[in-house]
Design an enzyme around this catalytic site. Structure first.
Site, PDB file in Angstrom:
ATOM      1  N   HIS A  16       4.490  -6.469  -7.282  1.00  0.00           N
ATOM      2  CA  HIS A  16       5.550  -6.212  -8.266  1.00  0.00           C
ATOM      3  C   HIS A  16       6.737  -5.538  -7.454  1.00  0.00           C
ATOM      4  O   HIS A  16       6.716  -5.706  -6.211  1.00  0.00           O
ATOM      5  CB  HIS A  16       5.172  -5.226  -9.252  1.00  0.00           C
ATOM      6  CG  HIS A  16       5.292  -3.697  -8.593  1.00  0.00           C
ATOM      7  ND1 HIS A  16       5.497  -2.535  -9.585  1.00  0.00           N
ATOM      8  CD2 HIS A  16       5.199  -3.099  -7.616  1.00  0.00           C
ATOM      9  CE1 HIS A  16       5.582  -1.325  -8.970  1.00  0.00           C
ATOM     10  NE2 HIS A  16       5.297  -1.734  -7.610  1.00  0.00           N
ATOM     11  N   CYS A  25      11.076   0.279  -2.981  1.00  0.00           N
ATOM     12  CA  CYS A  25      10.246  -0.130  -3.844  1.00  0.00           C
ATOM     13  C   CYS A  25      10.992  -1.341  -4.786  1.00  0.00           C
ATOM     14  O   CYS A  25      10.550  -1.839  -5.901  1.00  0.00           O
ATOM     15  CB  CYS A  25      10.002   0.945  -4.948  1.00  0.00           C
ATOM     16  SG  CYS A  25       8.652   2.079  -4.439  1.00  0.00           S
ATOM     17  N   HIS A  29       6.467  -6.164  -3.260  1.00  0.00           N
ATOM     18  CA  HIS A  29       5.421  -5.622  -2.624  1.00  0.00           C
ATOM     19  C   HIS A  29       4.149  -5.293  -3.319  1.00  0.00           C
ATOM     20  O   HIS A  29       4.306  -5.891  -4.496  1.00  0.00           O
ATOM     21  CB  HIS A  29       5.731  -4.025  -1.700  1.00  0.00           C
ATOM     22  CG  HIS A  29       5.873  -3.085  -3.189  1.00  0.00           C
ATOM     23  ND1 HIS A  29       7.235  -3.294  -3.661  1.00  0.00           N
ATOM     24  CD2 HIS A  29       5.272  -2.051  -3.582  1.00  0.00           C
ATOM     25  CE1 HIS A  29       7.019  -2.135  -4.680  1.00  0.00           C
ATOM     26  NE2 HIS A  29       5.859  -1.673  -4.606  1.00  0.00           N
ATOM     27  N   HIS A  31       0.222  -3.509  -4.698  1.00  0.00           N
ATOM     28  CA  HIS A  31      -0.710  -2.330  -4.587  1.00  0.00           C
ATOM     29  C   HIS A  31      -2.041  -2.645  -5.060  1.00  0.00           C
ATOM     30  O   HIS A  31      -2.457  -3.664  -5.627  1.00  0.00           O
ATOM     31  CB  HIS A  31      -0.265  -1.092  -5.722  1.00  0.00           C
ATOM     32  CG  HIS A  31       0.982  -0.580  -5.581  1.00  0.00           C
ATOM     33  ND1 HIS A  31       1.313   0.100  -4.676  1.00  0.00           N
ATOM     34  CD2 HIS A  31       2.503  -0.767  -6.048  1.00  0.00           C
ATOM     35  CE1 HIS A  31       2.831   0.580  -4.753  1.00  0.00           C
ATOM     36  NE2 HIS A  31       3.298  -0.151  -5.585  1.00  0.00           N
ATOM     37  N   HIS A  70      -4.280  -9.910  -8.750  1.00  0.00           N
ATOM     38  CA  HIS A  70      -3.726 -11.031  -8.019  1.00  0.00           C
ATOM     39  C   HIS A  70      -2.602 -11.695  -8.415  1.00  0.00           C
ATOM     40  O   HIS A  70      -2.278 -12.855  -8.312  1.00  0.00           O
ATOM     41  CB  HIS A  70      -4.743 -11.989  -7.354  1.00  0.00           C
ATOM     42  CG  HIS A  70      -5.852 -11.206  -6.473  1.00  0.00           C
ATOM     43  ND1 HIS A  70      -6.605 -10.338  -7.147  1.00  0.00           N
ATOM     44  CD2 HIS A  70      -5.973 -11.362  -5.157  1.00  0.00           C
ATOM     45  CE1 HIS A  70      -7.209  -9.840  -5.633  1.00  0.00           C
ATOM     46  NE2 HIS A  70      -6.514 -10.558  -4.817  1.00  0.00           N
ATOM     47  N   GLU A 130      -0.963   3.950  -7.797  1.00  0.00           N
ATOM     48  CA  GLU A 130      -0.279   3.182  -7.028  1.00  0.00           C
ATOM     49  C   GLU A 130      -0.783   3.216  -5.635  1.00  0.00           C
ATOM     50  O   GLU A 130      -1.005   2.287  -4.866  1.00  0.00           O
ATOM     51  CB  GLU A 130       1.006   3.168  -7.178  1.00  0.00           C
ATOM     52  CG  GLU A 130       1.548   2.679  -8.566  1.00  0.00           C
ATOM     53  CD  GLU A 130       3.019   2.238  -8.562  1.00  0.00           C
ATOM     54  OE1 GLU A 130       3.995   2.970  -7.527  1.00  0.00           O
ATOM     55  OE2 GLU A 130       3.565   1.358  -9.057  1.00  0.00           O
TER      56      GLU A 130
END
Ligand SMILES: [Zn+2]
Length: 142
Positions: A16, A25, A29, A31, A70, A130
C-alpha cells in the site's frame, strides 16, 4: 447486560501507500498485516459458543485471503493508480486512503455486516497490526 466476545487472528501480506503522507509511508511498501477480528453476541449457541472459530475463518479470513492478500491496496483517488494499473491489473482500490485505521473501519462497517448478515453475531472490532510496534483499531460504539 453483558456480551460475549471472541477474537480470531489472521495474517496477510499487502502493499500500500498513504497518499500525502509526510514521510516514507507515501512510498509503495508492504506489511505483514496481522488482523485481530473481534466478534460478539449477547447469546451463546447450544454448545456454549459465540460462533465456532472455523466459521470466522471460512468467512472473514477467507475474504481477506481472496481480496487483499498479496495485493497492492490503493486509494481510488491515488494519482498513481492509473499508471500502476497498466502494469498490475490485480491492484485493489478502496474509497479512502489505505491506512490501518481506514482498513479496520472498512472491515467493521462494510465487510462484517455483509458476511455475517445471516448469523446472530457481529464483527464488533478490528485491530490491525502493521508492524510489531504499531497497531490501529476501529470498533462499533455501544
Ligand atoms: Zn504502511
Amino acid at each position: 447486560m453483558g456480551k460475549f466476545q471472541v477474537v480470531r487472528k489472521h495474517e496477510i501480506h499487502c502493499g500500500h501507500r498513504v497518499v500525502q503522507h509526510e514521510g516514507k509511508c507515501k512510498n509503495l511498501h508492504g506489511h505483514s498485516y496481522i488482523f485481530h477480528l473481534k466478534c460478539e453476541s449477547t447469546e451463546l449457541d447450544n454448545l456454549g459458543r459465540v460462533i465456532d472459530f472455523s466459521v470466522i475463518k471460512d468467512l472473514l479470513c477467507r475474504w481477506l485471503d481472496d481480496n487483499w492478500d498479496h495485493k497492492l491496496i490503493l486509494w481510488e483517488n491515488d494519482p498513481w493508480l492509473l499508471s500502476l494499473r497498466e502494469i498490475d491489473a490485480t491492484i485493489v482500490t478502496v474509497p479512502y486512503n489505505p491506512t490501518a485505521e481506514n482498513l479496520a473501519r472498512y472491515l467493521v462497517e462494510v465487510i462484517g455486516p455483509e458476511l455475517f448478515k445471516d448469523l446472530p453475531i457481529s464483527l464488533s472490532e478490528v485491530t490491525l497490526e502493521e508492524t510489531s510496534k504499531c497497531r490501529a483499531s476501529y470498533a462499533i460504539s455501544d
